[in-house]
Enzyme design. Structure first.
Site, short mmCIF file in Angstrom:
data_model
loop_
_atom_site.label_atom_id
_atom_site.label_comp_id
_atom_site.label_asym_id
_atom_site.label_seq_id
_atom_site.Cartn_x
_atom_site.Cartn_y
_atom_site.Cartn_z
CB CYS A 71 -0.92 0.02 1.21
SG CYS A 71 -0.03 0.19 2.76
CB CYS A 82 4.13 -0.43 2.18
SG CYS A 82 2.95 -1.54 2.96
CG ASP A 123 2.05 15.66 -30.47
OD1 ASP A 123 2.99 16.43 -30.69
OD2 ASP A 123 1.78 14.67 -31.17
CG ASP A 181 0.62 10.72 -32.08
OD1 ASP A 181 1.34 11.68 -31.71
OD2 ASP A 181 0.56 10.34 -33.26
CG ASP A 210 3.80 13.25 -27.81
OD1 ASP A 210 4.31 14.38 -27.87
OD2 ASP A 210 3.14 12.74 -28.73
#
Length: 753
Positions: A31, A34, A440, A641, A645
């Site tokens: 978690c 932790c 973009d 895409d 990026d």
């Protein structure tokens, strides 16, 4: 369309020379708490300058003094119950293997606990008074709780050692008490019979809680097991071997052996292995992974080339200038890793609530027991035990545990119906807060491939006779834009004519001769001028107009005059303008970033109604721009895409990839638009808003039962009307709260976005 060459960027470490920065896999973290414990322990270890835990990838980046022994770091982590993996050659591979093993383990535990829970649930709900059923339920419950669900108890103990409480604490506490109470009632029913009380068992409540919460953990682990795939694919772009010229001989050597100053040979279709400068030969290189632009860049002597980019049809030699971790591709990989790890894991809302809720419930339960022992009369112990257990049972976290995952699961399903794939719950929760979106250009706002947008033929020339020659010449051309012309003419049904004496004129165009001995040219304005070719005023006017719109202009001529003018550009998607307008109406600031030149960027921005844009940016520039917006308090969504990026996508608060884009962009991004339609972005943000609203409503329903039920379970009505809440009724109230949560989540399926 002319793509800008990329300048070499040196990315330096901002740390003293005697500090080493390494990333190690960490096991045992279940978690966000932790992760905080591991980070805190390392940061307080002598010799450590900085430690940053990435819970999503189960790793920690440690910057430490070169004089200390890394076994000391391992010992520090072991002391709080975790393991630091240091004795491996490839930490990334070891980390991925550990994640996969852990996912399989969690999956198997969830499957088996589900199988064993089913009969316990049936017996508890429909055959509760069947005495043998209690023993059958006990037999099935023990492995569910203490083998398949052991991680909840282990983690609860770890949290308790640090004075903390989270969802696991609540699960362990409620299921443990329910089990112990049921075990006592199974073994010693006469204790209650002697007091005129019929004892009930709650095995089904304990097992159902473990199974439901395990399912949530499984979904978490599934997401985590995929986090390294983007890095893995980025690393896959690196060439494994290179063809180097050593002692005037061509030798194939491993990439790890390449040194600065080596002369490297690159043939058609090969990846460029390291960064360097061309010393001989020429070609076109696809640099879309860096610039995002679809048009390959011409490379000749003196031009820079970069690792991971792909050579096209020519061949050349270059001198290696940056190798290993110095290459631009290696820097991109490193930046993506650091961006993914730099964002502190968002502590789940239920964990935050549980941190307060658990101590409160425990306190109320203990106080209830004490009050009944003091004021309970002859049956003080019995009443004290029943009421304190009822408090714990009614506070069972089933509804709390379901509040977020059920709404998220319905939201994810609703997104899929609308062509929005959501991989990460955090992005769905954050989407409604987005107030800045970075788009973009190439492949996001535009189609992402060069297309012939206009052709104008000379009035006194027959297109039917000349188009076949144009097609035949472009079909033989190596120029990257030639393919766009070929596609256009083939779609119009044009058939090529045979040619002879085809010749490529570097940097200007091509020349060819037809079967009748007539010469033709295709190329830029410079080629026309040098050969004294006449351009009519009408064609000249068209060419100037297209150039002002940032389109690439190509001339087709014979030896005397221009026969046709063609414009080539990356077309803007039909949905871009309306999508951007919708985002602006929501009060969201929209920005466009591109590696393309300023003129093209301005033309595209004007066409889609954007005033904020930046051109000629590198991958690191995009990520820096996102950071800059975040530093101003913005919640930033990045839409892209390409591989270029990936760093910015990893840095953004909400990352969205286009469905036709690179695998790496889709792996890094937490949302993917299947149709690549920008109008899906406003829908995704609306879906986030409705999902978060559903989560808040669920949390309300999860707690309203506790607010009302806990005081009743504690016996607040007893002095008034003698009513005491039976633990079995408390269990029913808990189950009803869970049903309310699930039904409320399902309402999202009926809404439109």
């Amino acid at each position: 369309m002319e793509t800008n060459s990329i300048s070499s960027v040196a990315l330096q470490e901002n740390k003293p020379a005697d500090f080493i920065s390494e990333t190690f896999p960490v096991t045992g973290m279940t978690c966000a708490s932790c992760a905080s414990s591991v980070e805190s322990m390392l940061n307080h270890t002598e010799g450590v300058n900085k430690a940053n835990v990435n819970f999503a990838s189960s790793s920690v980046q440690v910057e430490y003094d070169s004089s200390i022994n890394i076994e000391d770091l391992q010992s520090a982590i072991k002391s709080i119950g975790y393991e630091l993996i240091i004795d491996v050659d490839d930490p990334s591979a070891a980390q991925e293997e550990l994640q996969q093993q852990h996912y399989i383990e969690v999956r198997n535990r969830t499957i088996w606990s589900s199988i064993l829970t089913l009969p316990v649930f049936i017996i508890g709900m429909f055959y509760m008074d069947w005495l043998p059923g209690r023993w059958i339920s006990l037999a099935f419950t023990i492995p569910i709780l203490f083998y398949f669900g052991r991680s909840f108890y282990i983690n609860a103990w770890k949290q308790a050692k640090h004075g903390k409480a989270n969802m696991d604490t609540l699960v362990a506490l409620s299921t443990g008490i329910a089990f112990l109470f049921s075990l006592f009632n199974t073994l010693f029913p006469e204790f209650w019979h002697a007091r005129g009380i019929h004892p009930h068992v709650y095995y089904e409540a304990a097992t159902v809680i473990i199974t439901f919460i395990s399912l949530g953990k499984l979904l978490e682990e599934k997401a985590k097991s995929n986090t390294s795939s983007a890095i893995k694919k980025l690393m896959g772009l690196q060439a494994k071997t290179v063809k180097a010229i050593i002692d005037n001989e061509e030798q194939e050597v491993p990439i790890s052996s390449v040194k600065k100053g080596y002369t490297i040979l690159v043939r058609p279709g090969e990846k460029i292995p390291v960064d360097g400068k061309v010393v001989s030969g020429s070609s076109y290189v696809d640099e879309s992974m860096i610039t995002g632009e679809p048009v390959p860049v011409a490379k000749s002597k003196g031009e820079n080339v970069f690792a991971g980019t792909v050579n096209q049809k020519g061949s050349f030699r270059f001198e290696a200038e940056k190798v290993g971790r110095e290459t631009l591709l290696s820097q991109i990989i490193k930046m993506v890793q650091e961006a993914q790890g730099s964002k502190a894991p968002v502590q789940k809302l239920v964990d935050k609530i549980a941190g307060i809720f658990v101590p409160v419930v425990m306190t109320i339960s203990i106080l209830t027991f004490i009050v009944w022992m003091v004021a309970g009369g002859d049956d003080a112990f019995t009443q004290a035990l029943l009421t304190s257990v009822a408090v714990l049972v009614i506070a069972c976290p089933c509804a709390l545990g379901l509040a977020t995952p059920t709404a998220i699961m319905v939201g994810v399903g609703k997104g899929a119906e609308n062509n929005i794939l959501i991989k990460d719950a955090e992005s769905l929760e954050l989407g409604h807060k987005v107030n800045a979106i970075v788009l973009d250009k190439t492949g996001t706002i535009t189609e992402g491939k060069p297309t012939v947008t206009n052709i104008v033929w000379s009035e006194n020339k027959r297109k039917s006779n000349l188009a076949p020659i144009l097609l035949a010449m472009e079909a033989q051309s190596e120029h990257p834009l030639a393919a766009a012309v070929v596609r256009k003419l083939q779609n119009e049904g044009v058939e090529p004519k045979p040619l002879k004496n085809f010749d490529s004129i570097t940097g200007k165009g091509v020349k060819a001769e037809d079967q009748d001995g007539n010469d033709y040219f295709i190329g830029n304005a410079k080629l026309m001028t040098e050969n004294g070719i006449f351009i009519s005023s009408d064609l000249q006017k068209s060419a100037l107009s297209w150039q002002e719109s940032a389109k690439t202009v190509i001339f087709f001529s014979n030896t005397e005059e221009v026969l046709a003018v063609l414009a080539i550009a990356d077309k803007i998607k039909t949905s871009s303008l309306t999508a951007i307008e919708k985002l602006k109406q929501k009060g969201i600031q929209v920005y466009m970033l591109t590696g393309d030149n300023n003129q093209t960027a301005r033309a595209v921005a004007n066409e889609v109604g954007l005033t904020d844009f930046k051109a000629e940016v590198l991958p690191s520039d995009k990520a820096d721009f996102v950071k800059e917006l975040q530093s101003k308090g913005k919640t930033v969504a990045m839409v892209g895409d390409g591989i270029n990026d990936s760093h910015a996508l990893a840095q953004a608060d909400v990352s969205i990839a286009m469905g036709h884009g690179s695998d790496i962009a889709m792996d890094v991004a937490k949302m993917t638009l299947i149709t690549s339609d920008l109008e899906s972005i406003p829908k995704a943000l609306q879906l986030s808003s409705k999902t978060v609203k559903g989560i808040r409503q669920n949390l309300f329903w999860a707690f309203i039962y506790n607010v009302i039920g806990i005081p009743i379970a504690a016996g607040i009505l007893y002095p008034i009307n003698g009513f005491l809440l039976d633990p079995m009724i408390a269990g029913g109230a808990m189950a009803f709260s869970s049903v309310s949560v699930v039904m409320n989540s399902l309402r999202l399926k009926m809404t439109s976005i």
